[in-house]
Design an enzyme around this catalytic site. Structure first.
Site, PDB file in Angstrom:
ATOM      1  N   HIS A  47     -11.700  10.494  -0.699  1.00 36.76           N
ATOM      2  CA  HIS A  47     -12.031  11.086   0.598  1.00 36.76           C
ATOM      3  C   HIS A  47     -11.807  12.610   0.644  1.00 36.76           C
ATOM      4  O   HIS A  47     -12.679  13.359   1.075  1.00 36.76           O
ATOM      5  CB  HIS A  47     -11.217  10.423   1.714  1.00 36.76           C
ATOM      6  CG  HIS A  47     -11.288   8.925   1.712  1.00 36.76           C
ATOM      7  ND1 HIS A  47     -12.443   8.249   1.411  1.00 36.76           N
ATOM      8  CD2 HIS A  47     -10.353   7.964   1.980  1.00 36.76           C
ATOM      9  CE1 HIS A  47     -12.216   6.936   1.496  1.00 36.76           C
ATOM     10  NE2 HIS A  47     -10.956   6.739   1.831  1.00 36.76           N
ATOM     11  N   ASP A  89      -5.405   6.929  -3.673  1.00 36.17           N
ATOM     12  CA  ASP A  89      -6.003   6.203  -2.546  1.00 36.17           C
ATOM     13  C   ASP A  89      -6.833   7.128  -1.655  1.00 36.17           C
ATOM     14  O   ASP A  89      -7.857   6.721  -1.112  1.00 36.17           O
ATOM     15  CB  ASP A  89      -4.867   5.561  -1.723  1.00 36.17           C
ATOM     16  CG  ASP A  89      -5.378   4.681  -0.588  1.00 36.17           C
ATOM     17  OD1 ASP A  89      -6.307   3.889  -0.831  1.00 36.17           O
ATOM     18  OD2 ASP A  89      -4.852   4.771   0.534  1.00 36.17           O
ATOM     19  N   LYS A 100     -14.381   1.415  -3.387  1.00 39.90           N
ATOM     20  CA  LYS A 100     -13.125   1.723  -4.035  1.00 39.90           C
ATOM     21  C   LYS A 100     -12.114   0.583  -3.900  1.00 39.90           C
ATOM     22  O   LYS A 100     -12.236  -0.170  -2.937  1.00 39.90           O
ATOM     23  CB  LYS A 100     -12.544   3.018  -3.470  1.00 39.90           C
ATOM     24  CG  LYS A 100     -12.080   2.917  -2.017  1.00 39.90           C
ATOM     25  CD  LYS A 100     -11.556   4.228  -1.541  1.00 39.90           C
ATOM     26  CE  LYS A 100     -10.094   4.376  -1.840  1.00 39.90           C
ATOM     27  NZ  LYS A 100      -9.213   3.976  -0.721  1.00 39.90           N
TER      28      LYS A 100
END
Ligand code: BG6
EC number: 1.1.1.49
Length: 490
Positions: A238, A233, A146
């Site tokens: 995640h 982000d 990423k």
């Protein structure tokens, strides 16, 4: 002795001079060497723009490992690792360098693995450079990390670019959370224990909380972070990965394909959040200055390189729902932020109330059972339940009790870190801990309308929070208005 067979590889690290390589990859390779996980014939080829000799590169690698490894270097291990190191000067925008690279790679004996530890703007030049001279052919593998785009469109562009030259079975997309011991343990917890397996649905579970709280700020990454924000982000990758692992159905087997298929079903089942429900289901915040561990830290807008007008969120809380029979009416409360009070990640499964309270006389409300899975730090599993107060008091007076797994993994030098595991899996060619194309795109499909809606609605303005707190006060509002509370950090 090799304790587990990996194939002999030529591992080419593009961007070997960069932060990711120095902080994570090189120390991880040292640890794999220490654990005797690397095949004797494997070579590590650092590629970057520098006129370094092999000897100079070896010195630079040693400095990086010394700095970022959390233990002293063992000379025996280092000597073995240093024999594998080579350096290749490359300008990825010039074909000539790839022709030279081909000459030093051993495609007949070794599997070639390319690790793109470079900014995404350089990805395509590498894919093309390798593709043009046949360095892309199976069984070579390519690892990318990423950010894979900033929205569905840009993510698709990267996926299209890479798939022009590499098959999906050759592509290893890293989400480092998937390499964490505690995340892997979620699979065993859910699918190896009938006790949990049978109670994992909306008949038994009331709601689930997922918190990933960070103490760090943006660590001198203003430009990167300001374009991303905490949602792109952290949530797009995640947190959504954690959510899919916690909610997916049992795969037919533990093959990469079947695990990924189940995860994709969850991503497709995410209920859209857009202008209609954005205010009820999300809160976003940005930190102002405050104290972390007794030290004053600057506001987001005072970080190095800051644009003082930025509206980027450093905290986000989202109420997520799934279009699924199994999870009908079970909300998932996700929150993550930078510069919060403590660094910790936790999943809290809150079970439903008992349908009948036999103990009403002495206990008006029976508190709900909780399964608390601490992912980091000090991994542990706790169960909160009710038991009788011991002694000669009223026999049906109850009290809260907790059992805690004693299997919490102690931090030792032998503990495997996410990058070690992921590098090892890529050397074995196993894709189950890597993210496939569809997962990346489905995640963006759900994130894009949220970010769009924030732009369109003035009501959902950024809430400020002091560094060192638990985020904007309003983030409690989302869970409280459903009659629930965040499980307190303890
Ligand atoms: C990265 C993000 O992917 O994960 C960072 O870009 C974040 O902003 C980091 O701080 C958190 O990782 P970990 O392993 O420390 O929880």
């Amino acid at each position: 002795m090799i304790t587990e067979i990996t194939q002999a590889c030529d591992l080419v690290i593009f961007g070997t001079k960069g932060d990711l390589a120095r902080r994570k990859l090189l120390p991880a390779l040292y640890k794999l060497e220490k654990f005797k996980k690397i095949h004797p014939d494997t070579r590590i080829i650092g590629a970057g723009r520098a006129d370094w000799t092999k000897e100079e590169y070896i010195k630079i690698v040693k400095i990086a490992i010394k700095k970022f490894l959390k233990e002293d270097i063992d000379n025996n291990v280092w000597n073995k690792l240093s024999l594998r190191l080579h350096f290749f000067n490359i300008d990825v925008y010039k074909d000539l360098y790839f022709i030279k690279l081909k000459k030093i790679l051993d495609q007949t004996k070794n599997t070639i693995i390319y690790y793109c530890a470079v900014p995404p703007s350089a990805f395509n030049a590498i894919f093309k450079g390798l593709g043009k001279i046949g360095l892309n052919l199976f069984p070579s593998r390519i690892i990318i990390e990423k950010p894979l785009g900033t929205c569905l469109k840009t993510c698709k562009e990267i996926n299209d670019q890479i798939s022009k030259y590499f098959l999906e079975s050759q592509i290893f997309r890293i989400d480092h959370y998937l390499g964490k011991e505690s995340i892997l343990n979620l699979f065993s917890l859910r699918f190896a224990n009938l006790l949990f397996f049978n109670n994992w649905n909306n008949q038994i579970i009331d709601h689930i909380q997922i918190t990933v709280s960070e103490e760090v700020g943006i660590e001198n990454r203003w430009n990167y972070f300001d374009e991303m924000g905490q949602t792109r982000d952290m949530v797009q990758n995640h947190l959504l990965q954690i959510l899919t692992i916690i909610t997916m159905d049992q795969p037919k087997d533990i093959s990469s394909e079947n695990i990924r298929n189940e995860k994709i079903k969850i991503l497709r089942a995410l209920k859209t959040i857009d202008i209609e429900n954005i205010n009820n289901q999300t809160v976003r915040g940005q930190y102002i200055s405050g104290n972390i561990n007794g030290k004053k830290v600057p506001a987001y807008l005072e970080e190095n390189g800051a644009n003082p007008k930025s509206q980027t969120e450093t905290f986000v809380c989202i109420k997520v729902e799934l279009k699924s029979d199994k999870w009908f009416n079970v909300p998932f409360y996700l929150r993550t932020g930078k510069r919060l009070a403590h660094k910790y990640s936790e999943i809290v499964i809150v079970f439903k109330n008992m349908p009948i309270n036999l103990f009403k006389k002495h206990n008006n409300n029976l508190s709900q059972n909780k399964l608390i899975i601490r992912l980091e730090p000090n991994e542990s599993i706790k169960i909160d339940f009710l038991k009788k107060i011991s002694g000669l008091n009223e026999i049906y007076e109850l009290t809260n009790n907790r059992i805690e797994s004693n299997s919490s993994i102690k931090k030792t030098h032998n503990q495997i870190d996410a990058y070690e595991r992921l590098l090892l899996e890529s050397m074995k060619g196993v894709q189950s801990l890597f993210v496939c194309r569809e997962e990346t795109e489905e995640a963006w499909k759900w994130i894009d309308p949220i970010i769009d809606a924030w732009k369109k609605t003035k009501k959902n303005s950024l809430q400020l929070y002091a560094a060192g707190t638990w985020g904007p006060k309003n983030s409690d509002k989302i869970i409280r208005k459903d009659g629930r509370n965040w499980h307190k950090f303890d």
